[in-house]
Design a protein around this motif. Structure first.
Motif, PDB file in Angstrom:
ATOM      1  N   GLY A   1      23.038   7.839  28.895  1.00 47.84           N
ATOM      2  CA  GLY A   1      23.256   8.443  27.584  1.00 47.84           C
ATOM      3  C   GLY A   1      21.963   8.650  26.814  1.00 47.84           C
ATOM      4  O   GLY A   1      21.754   9.703  26.196  1.00 47.84           O
ATOM      5  N   LEU A   2      21.063   7.655  26.865  1.00 46.57           N
ATOM      6  CA  LEU A   2      19.778   7.772  26.175  1.00 46.57           C
ATOM      7  C   LEU A   2      18.922   8.885  26.781  1.00 46.57           C
ATOM      8  O   LEU A   2      18.261   9.635  26.058  1.00 46.57           O
ATOM      9  N   VAL A   3      18.939   8.989  28.113  1.00 51.21           N
ATOM     10  CA  VAL A   3      18.169  10.052  28.775  1.00 51.21           C
ATOM     11  C   VAL A   3      18.689  11.424  28.354  1.00 51.21           C
ATOM     12  O   VAL A   3      17.909  12.326  28.018  1.00 51.21           O
ATOM     13  N   VAL A   4      20.025  11.583  28.353  1.00 52.57           N
ATOM     14  CA  VAL A   4      20.614  12.852  27.939  1.00 52.57           C
ATOM     15  C   VAL A   4      20.254  13.163  26.488  1.00 52.57           C
ATOM     16  O   VAL A   4      19.929  14.309  26.141  1.00 52.57           O
ATOM     17  N   LEU A   5      20.284  12.144  25.620  1.00 51.42           N
ATOM     18  CA  LEU A   5      19.932  12.329  24.208  1.00 51.42           C
ATOM     19  C   LEU A   5      18.511  12.842  24.054  1.00 51.42           C
ATOM     20  O   LEU A   5      18.249  13.793  23.308  1.00 51.42           O
ATOM     21  N   ILE A   6      17.581  12.208  24.746  1.00 48.68           N
ATOM     22  CA  ILE A   6      16.168  12.561  24.609  1.00 48.68           C
ATOM     23  C   ILE A   6      15.913  13.972  25.132  1.00 48.68           C
ATOM     24  O   ILE A   6      15.231  14.783  24.497  1.00 48.68           O
ATOM     25  N   VAL A   7      16.476  14.281  26.312  1.00 46.96           N
ATOM     26  CA  VAL A   7      16.289  15.617  26.897  1.00 46.96           C
ATOM     27  C   VAL A   7      16.949  16.682  26.020  1.00 46.96           C
ATOM     28  O   VAL A   7      16.365  17.741  25.753  1.00 46.96           O
ATOM     29  N   ALA A   8      18.172  16.388  25.546  1.00 46.83           N
ATOM     30  CA  ALA A   8      18.886  17.357  24.713  1.00 46.83           C
ATOM     31  C   ALA A   8      18.147  17.612  23.401  1.00 46.83           C
ATOM     32  O   ALA A   8      18.037  18.759  22.951  1.00 46.83           O
ATOM     33  N   GLY A   9      17.627  16.553  22.787  1.00 47.48           N
ATOM     34  CA  GLY A   9      16.855  16.715  21.553  1.00 47.48           C
ATOM     35  C   GLY A   9      15.606  17.549  21.782  1.00 47.48           C
ATOM     36  O   GLY A   9      15.242  18.387  20.952  1.00 47.48           O
ATOM     37  N   ASP A  10      14.961  17.340  22.937  1.00 47.71           N
ATOM     38  CA  ASP A  10      13.739  18.074  23.258  1.00 47.71           C
ATOM     39  C   ASP A  10      14.014  19.559  23.443  1.00 47.71           C
ATOM     40  O   ASP A  10      13.319  20.411  22.882  1.00 47.71           O
TER      41      ASP A  10
ATOM     42  N   PHE B   1      13.942  17.372  12.054  1.00 49.10           N
ATOM     43  CA  PHE B   1      15.349  17.045  12.277  1.00 49.10           C
ATOM     44  C   PHE B   1      15.672  16.977  13.770  1.00 49.10           C
ATOM     45  O   PHE B   1      16.454  16.139  14.204  1.00 49.10           O
ATOM     46  N   GLY B   2      15.069  17.867  14.552  1.00 48.46           N
ATOM     47  CA  GLY B   2      15.355  17.888  15.980  1.00 48.46           C
ATOM     48  C   GLY B   2      14.916  16.623  16.684  1.00 48.46           C
ATOM     49  O   GLY B   2      15.641  16.073  17.518  1.00 48.46           O
ATOM     50  N   THR B   3      13.714  16.119  16.343  1.00 42.70           N
ATOM     51  CA  THR B   3      13.243  14.900  16.978  1.00 42.70           C
ATOM     52  C   THR B   3      14.004  13.675  16.496  1.00 42.70           C
ATOM     53  O   THR B   3      13.989  12.633  17.139  1.00 42.70           O
ATOM     54  N   SER B   4      14.672  13.791  15.352  1.00 40.61           N
ATOM     55  CA  SER B   4      15.516  12.695  14.856  1.00 40.61           C
ATOM     56  C   SER B   4      16.977  12.859  15.288  1.00 40.61           C
ATOM     57  O   SER B   4      17.811  12.020  14.939  1.00 40.61           O
ATOM     58  N   ALA B   5      17.262  13.920  16.032  1.00 42.24           N
ATOM     59  CA  ALA B   5      18.641  14.188  16.431  1.00 42.24           C
ATOM     60  C   ALA B   5      19.275  13.047  17.232  1.00 42.24           C
ATOM     61  O   ALA B   5      20.451  12.725  17.015  1.00 42.24           O
ATOM     62  N   PRO B   6      18.551  12.396  18.174  1.00 41.46           N
ATOM     63  CA  PRO B   6      19.180  11.281  18.894  1.00 41.46           C
ATOM     64  C   PRO B   6      19.660  10.180  17.954  1.00 41.46           C
ATOM     65  O   PRO B   6      20.782   9.678  18.086  1.00 41.46           O
ATOM     66  N   GLU B   7      18.820   9.789  16.984  1.00 41.37           N
ATOM     67  CA  GLU B   7      19.228   8.756  16.031  1.00 41.37           C
ATOM     68  C   GLU B   7      20.419   9.222  15.196  1.00 41.37           C
ATOM     69  O   GLU B   7      21.331   8.436  14.913  1.00 41.37           O
ATOM     70  N   LEU B   8      20.416  10.507  14.805  1.00 42.92           N
ATOM     71  CA  LEU B   8      21.494  11.017  13.962  1.00 42.92           C
ATOM     72  C   LEU B   8      22.830  10.984  14.684  1.00 42.92           C
ATOM     73  O   LEU B   8      23.825  10.476  14.145  1.00 42.92           O
ATOM     74  N   VAL B   9      22.872  11.515  15.898  1.00 43.13           N
ATOM     75  CA  VAL B   9      24.165  11.567  16.592  1.00 43.13           C
ATOM     76  C   VAL B   9      24.644  10.182  16.984  1.00 43.13           C
ATOM     77  O   VAL B   9      25.845   9.906  16.999  1.00 43.13           O
TER      78      VAL B   9
ATOM     79  N   PRO C   1      11.061   9.179  22.148  1.00 43.89           N
ATOM     80  CA  PRO C   1      10.304  10.417  21.922  1.00 43.89           C
ATOM     81  C   PRO C   1       9.042  10.192  21.096  1.00 43.89           C
ATOM     82  O   PRO C   1       7.964  10.716  21.438  1.00 43.89           O
ATOM     83  N   GLU C   2       9.151   9.418  20.011  1.00 43.62           N
ATOM     84  CA  GLU C   2       7.979   9.115  19.190  1.00 43.62           C
ATOM     85  C   GLU C   2       6.951   8.307  19.986  1.00 43.62           C
ATOM     86  O   GLU C   2       5.740   8.540  19.894  1.00 43.62           O
ATOM     87  N   LEU C   3       7.450   7.353  20.786  1.00 41.14           N
ATOM     88  CA  LEU C   3       6.545   6.511  21.574  1.00 41.14           C
ATOM     89  C   LEU C   3       5.791   7.339  22.608  1.00 41.14           C
ATOM     90  O   LEU C   3       4.559   7.211  22.745  1.00 41.14           O
TER      91      LEU C   3
END
Length: 331
Positions: free
Chosen positions: A11-20, A47-55, A232-234
């Motif tokens: 799920g985290l991998v999908v979040l990061i790729v989808a946000g990117d 907003f896009g780079t914060s999308a994983p945290e938001l969803v 993503p930030e890291l």
């Protein structure tokens, strides 16, 4: 339990790729529409780079898992300071001498203090969300005003790259923007599909692991989920340090922490009231405030974070994780 780990990590991998891909596609369309670079950096990219945290936070809140919703944001802000500033310093010195860093750090500390005050009057209500979104609008307006002023004083937009550039740094870091309109639209669609899908599997895996490990949902949100959504930030800061642009880390951290509180918590609490877990009130909010004050001190005293300081920051983060798990066990 293996399926829970697969669900969380996948799920985290999908979040990061989808946000990117969402950011890349959106930036491509925005460029074609003639939207200014500054506006793209402050809105679409931020907003896009914060999308994983938001969803994650929104999905967890709707599922009644406020511990994950709030822990994700609070834990991400702590990870951003201790890990995202600490790890790159092991590879290259990080200068905190950027113009605008002190101003934005003060705003971050003020936002953090306001959020803590709201948390102690839990639950976070729609009124609280409204205030946070108004503060977001204030931050965006002030960022635009300060950047335009800097440009006027330094003879044009080219000066931004060497000055008050923390507002533009997120856009500068976007690579691989599709030139084809069809591909850009495909990126946006994939991002919009992938984000809620990744959030679903992340939340399912995280809540299951919390039960299996005998800890609260808040602990998983503060640690595993928060660190995952901070990747993503890291990675941006690590790659910048390796390429010799370590100064990007400070603006990256400040901008991300502000957006996490005012945008993510603002939007989430507007949709559903959030009950703040007692363990977050006791420790984690104060750890987040201490991290915000540390960033302000770095900016105010124009500190250069070298590898010994990087080791200390990483050690503090490891200590924080240990304490959270020790104090977050469910009886």
């Amino acid at each position: 339990m293996l399926i829970d780990y697969v669900s969380l990590v996948g799920g985290l991998v999908v979040l990061i790729v989808a946000g990117d891909v969402l950011v890349r596609g959106s930036v491509s369309i925005a460029e074609r529409l003639g939207i200014p670079t500054l506006v793209i950096g402050l809105t679409i990219v931020a907003f896009g780079t914060s999308a994983p945290e938001l969803v994650i936070s929104l999905g967890a809140a709707l599922d009644g898992l406020s511990g994950i919703a709030i822990g994700n944001v609070v834990g991400s802000n702590i990870a951003n300071v201790l890990a995202v500033l600490g790890l790159p310093a092991l590879f290259a010195a990080t200068s905190c001498n950027e113009n605008g860093a002190v101003r934005n750090s003060v705003f971050m500390v003020a936002i953090t203090a306001i959020f803590i005050g709201m948390a102690f009057h839990s639950p976070l209500s729609r009124f609280d969300g409204t205030i946070l979104l108004m503060l977001l609008a204030l931050f965006l307006w002030e960022s635009v005003r300060a950047t335009r002023k800097h440009r006027a004083q330094n003879g044009g937009a080219a000066a931004v790259a060497d000055g008050d550039g923390d507002e533009e740094l997120p856009f500068d870091e976007v690579e691989g923007v599709p030139e084809n309109v069809g591909l850009a639209i495909l990126f946006i669609v994939l991002g919009l599909i992938g984000l809620p899908l990744g959030a679903h599997f992340t939340i399912e895996g995280a809540s299951a692991l919390a039960r299996n490990w005998g800890v609260s949902d808040a602990v998983i949100g503060l640690t595993v989920v928060a660190l995952g959504t901070s990747l993503p930030e890291l990675m941006t800061s690590l790659m910048a340090a390796i390429r010799g642009h370590a100064a990007v880390a400070l603006g990256n951290v400040i901008g991300s922490n502000i957006f996490n509180l005012v945008a993510i918590m603002g939007i989430t609490s507007m949709v559903v009231p959030l009950q703040v877990p007692p363990e977050v009130l006791r420790l984690d909010l104060w750890a987040m405030l201490a991290c915000a004050l540390l960033v302000l001190a770095f900016a105010a005293f124009k500190v250069t974070i070298r590898w010994p300081s990087g080791i200390i920051l990483c050690a503090l983060y490891a200590l924080y994780i240990f304490v959270v798990f020790q104090t977050g066990k469910v009886a």
